[in-house]
Design an enzyme around this catalytic site. Structure first.
Site, PDB file in Angstrom:
ATOM      1  N   PHE A 231       5.304   2.232 -10.383  1.00 21.58           N
ATOM      2  CA  PHE A 231       5.622   2.365  -8.955  1.00 21.58           C
ATOM      3  C   PHE A 231       7.113   2.741  -8.825  1.00 21.58           C
ATOM      4  O   PHE A 231       7.877   2.102  -8.107  1.00 21.58           O
ATOM      5  CB  PHE A 231       5.360   1.061  -8.180  1.00 21.58           C
ATOM      6  CG  PHE A 231       3.986   0.477  -8.378  1.00 21.58           C
ATOM      7  CD1 PHE A 231       2.907   0.917  -7.621  1.00 21.58           C
ATOM      8  CD2 PHE A 231       3.766  -0.513  -9.333  1.00 21.58           C
ATOM      9  CE1 PHE A 231       1.635   0.371  -7.801  1.00 21.58           C
ATOM     10  CE2 PHE A 231       2.507  -1.059  -9.519  1.00 21.58           C
ATOM     11  CZ  PHE A 231       1.437  -0.617  -8.762  1.00 21.58           C
ATOM     12  N   ASP A 253       4.254   6.956 -10.921  1.00 20.68           N
ATOM     13  CA  ASP A 253       3.998   6.779  -9.486  1.00 20.68           C
ATOM     14  C   ASP A 253       2.808   7.655  -9.140  1.00 20.68           C
ATOM     15  O   ASP A 253       2.621   8.717  -9.735  1.00 20.68           O
ATOM     16  CB  ASP A 253       5.219   7.197  -8.666  1.00 20.68           C
ATOM     17  CG  ASP A 253       5.212   6.608  -7.267  1.00 20.68           C
ATOM     18  OD1 ASP A 253       6.028   5.710  -6.982  1.00 20.68           O
ATOM     19  OD2 ASP A 253       4.366   7.054  -6.444  1.00 20.68           O
ATOM     20  N   ALA A 283      -1.508   3.430 -10.919  1.00 19.80           N
ATOM     21  CA  ALA A 283      -0.992   2.366 -11.800  1.00 19.80           C
ATOM     22  C   ALA A 283      -2.102   1.754 -12.659  1.00 19.80           C
ATOM     23  O   ALA A 283      -1.940   1.577 -13.871  1.00 19.80           O
ATOM     24  CB  ALA A 283      -0.337   1.284 -10.948  1.00 19.80           C
ATOM     25  N   CYS A 346       6.623  -7.392  -2.345  1.00 18.29           N
ATOM     26  CA  CYS A 346       7.451  -7.278  -1.134  1.00 18.29           C
ATOM     27  C   CYS A 346       6.606  -7.531   0.118  1.00 18.29           C
ATOM     28  O   CYS A 346       6.996  -7.159   1.211  1.00 18.29           O
ATOM     29  CB  CYS A 346       8.125  -5.908  -1.075  1.00 18.29           C
ATOM     30  SG  CYS A 346       6.963  -4.546  -1.036  1.00 18.29           S
TER      31      CYS A 346
HETATM   32  N1  SAH Z   1      10.361   0.544  -7.375  1.00 20.71           N
HETATM   33  C1  SAH Z   1      10.777   1.467  -6.349  1.00 20.71           C
HETATM   34  C2  SAH Z   1      10.092   1.235  -5.024  1.00 20.71           C
HETATM   35  C3  SAH Z   1       8.595   1.262  -5.093  1.00 20.71           C
HETATM   36  S1  SAH Z   1       7.821   1.676  -3.584  1.00 20.71           S
HETATM   37  C4  SAH Z   1      12.292   1.431  -6.185  1.00 20.71           C
HETATM   38  O1  SAH Z   1      12.993   0.702  -6.907  1.00 20.71           O
HETATM   39  O2  SAH Z   1      12.803   2.161  -5.346  1.00 20.71           O
HETATM   40  C5  SAH Z   1       6.170   1.755  -4.045  1.00 20.71           C
HETATM   41  C6  SAH Z   1       5.744   3.042  -4.745  1.00 20.71           C
HETATM   42  O3  SAH Z   1       4.417   2.835  -5.247  1.00 20.71           O
HETATM   43  C7  SAH Z   1       5.658   4.279  -3.874  1.00 20.71           C
HETATM   44  O4  SAH Z   1       6.494   5.283  -4.395  1.00 20.71           O
HETATM   45  C8  SAH Z   1       4.184   4.728  -3.922  1.00 20.71           C
HETATM   46  O5  SAH Z   1       4.026   6.135  -3.998  1.00 20.71           O
HETATM   47  C9  SAH Z   1       3.708   4.066  -5.205  1.00 20.71           C
HETATM   48  N2  SAH Z   1       2.274   3.752  -5.280  1.00 20.71           N
HETATM   49  C10 SAH Z   1       1.481   3.257  -4.301  1.00 20.71           C
HETATM   50  N3  SAH Z   1       0.238   3.012  -4.785  1.00 20.71           N
HETATM   51  C11 SAH Z   1       0.243   3.334  -6.113  1.00 20.71           C
HETATM   52  C12 SAH Z   1      -0.722   3.284  -7.152  1.00 20.71           C
HETATM   53  N4  SAH Z   1      -1.947   2.822  -6.944  1.00 20.71           N
HETATM   54  N5  SAH Z   1      -0.356   3.662  -8.395  1.00 20.71           N
HETATM   55  C13 SAH Z   1       0.912   4.125  -8.626  1.00 20.71           C
HETATM   56  N6  SAH Z   1       1.849   4.204  -7.681  1.00 20.71           N
HETATM   57  C14 SAH Z   1       1.546   3.818  -6.429  1.00 20.71           C
END
Ligand code: SAH
Length: 402
Positions: A231, A253, A283, A346
């Site tokens: 993510f 991501d 993920a 979060c």
């Molecule tokens: N860790 C990041 C913030 C994460 S925000 C930082 O430090 O800035 C959450 C992210 O998860 C988003 O970019 C979104 O595109 C991604 N996301 C949402 N569902 C997901 C999934 N099932 N598998 C992978 N990524 C995912």
């Protein structure tokens, strides 16, 4: 001013400075009221409890000031000055000697006694988000006060199309600059690292400022490790891991846009880094594609799990807890012996204990020996109003997995 009278004995939480009045606590409304109006709140016996913004929904009033029945004209300016002065005292505001950071949260809603208002500063631009009709109605006044109060801020971008709850009752919600707007692309500096921030197209205000301290902690543990940043979004954790001396970093991501962004941010800081890869994947799919740890000669030994909020409201808690359990179990199954797992939630609706229980269940499912090394939370520019514990939304655990 329209006055809201509470039912008998419903003033208790306001006397303890909790800033929300639930609709069920209201006996009657004296006067006309529209969403976003400033209203006075009184007890059944007429005692002045405070002044706040009226909103349709279960939280009917968000208190701006307690124990009064009107607000001074300088209200927003005063609150912004207090918020700014705290950030200055915390050395987050750039100065001639503080040149490593130009990115911070100026206003964190209830944590800065401005319920439903978020303001993040990126160099000379402030990005503002309203979560209530009242803050929306005051947006121009707030924007003007921001540029007056915060040295060096020249533009204010308003980004509330996605955060305002009741569009149909609120006129003209449009994202765009309220002031200035000459800078269209901006590089944010965090602890000396640089990140492209796109507040117009990006998620939330463009960057997750709230992980600054946790990224620094990760940097301390990255040396020689093979890191999986799950993510990754803008790649914040990845860039810190590279600076910390990781031997390999993989950023994952599901969004292609995020993958482009992480590549650009790695290149901005480490143009020649060949030990970073970015993969667009879900993920769960990615984790299940990894070989079982017993047969992996080169398993990841540092994994970050920083998913989006699984529970956006209280009704979603059960499913969200299942989600956190599955995700953490999937990572614990694949992490190398002696690995470190940075795991976050979060979701505001999920508290520390619930999150820890979900991670405990994941550990028990995999049967691995797991110890908690750090318990993490949000940084100092996301203060938690002690009377409003709901403001503590970011939870993290750093785990050692044997
Ligand atoms: N860790 C990041 C913030 C994460 S925000 C930082 O430090 O800035 C959450 C992210 O998860 C988003 O970019 C979104 O595109 C991604 N996301 C949402 N569902 C997901 C999934 N099932 N598998 C992978 N990524 C995912």
């Amino acid at each position: 001013m329209t006055t809201i009278y509470l039912k008998k004995n419903k003033e208790e939480s306001l006397l303890r400075f909790h800033p929300w009045v639930f609709s069920g606590a209201i006996a009657h409304v004296r006067g006309d009221v529209e969403e976003g109006d400033v209203v006075a709140v009184r007890s059944s016996s007429g005692a002045e409890l405070g002044v706040g913004h009226w909103q349709e929904g279960s939280i009917a009033v968000r208190i701006l000031e307690f124990g009064c029945s009107s607000l001074p004209e300088s209200f927003f300016r005063d609150r912004l000055e207090a918020a700014y002065s705290l950030r200055r005292a915390l050395h987050l505001v750039p100065t001639s000697t503080q040149t490593r950071n130009n990115t911070y949260r100026l206003v964190h809603g209830e944590g800065d006694f401005l319920p439903s208002l978020i303001v993040d500063v990126y160099g000379s631009t402030a990005v503002m988000q309203a979560h209530s009709a009242g803050m929306h109605r005051s947006r121009h006044e707030i924007a003007k006060a921001i540029v007056e109060v915060v040295e060096g801020v020249k533009s204010v971008y308003y980004k509330s199309e996605a955060t305002l709850p009741f569009h149909n009752h609120i006129d003209d919600v449009k994202d765009g600059y309220l002031i200035g707007g000459e800078e269209q692309c901006f590089v944010a500096m965090e602890n000396g690292l640089r990140f492209n921030v796109d507040w117009i197209e990006g998620q939330k205000t463009g960057f997750f400022v709230d992980q600054r301290e946790n990224r620094s902690l990760l940097e301390r543990y990255s040396e020689g490790r093979k890191v999986l940043n799950m993510f990754c979004y803008t790649g914040g954790f990845s860039v810190y891991a590279l600076r910390g001396g990781a031997r390999e970093v993989v950023s994952v991501d599901s969004s292609e846009k995020a993958i482009e962004l992480v590549k650009r941010n790695v290149e901005l800081n480490y143009p020649t880094a060949e030990h970073h890869r970015a993969v667009a994947s879900d993920a769960f799919k990615y984790l299940s594609s990894l070989p079982p740890v017993a047969s992996a000669s080169d398993a990841f030994d540092l994994i970050i799990l920083d998913p989006p909020a699984f529970a956006k409201h209280r009704g979603a808690i059960r499913n969200a807890l299942q989600g956190y359990k599955r995700l953490n179990a999937a990572a614990m199954e694949k992490i190398a012996k002696g690995g470190l797992l940075f795991t976050f939630s979060c979701s505001q609706a999920i508290d520390k204990e619930m999150f820890r229980l979900a991670v405990f269940s994941a550990a028990a499912m995999t049967g691995r020996k797991v110890r908690i090394l750090h318990q993490l939370t949000q940084p100092q520019d996301h203060p938690i109003n002690i009377y409003h514990p709901e403001g503590e939304y970011l939870k993290g655990l750093v785990l050692a997995v044997e």
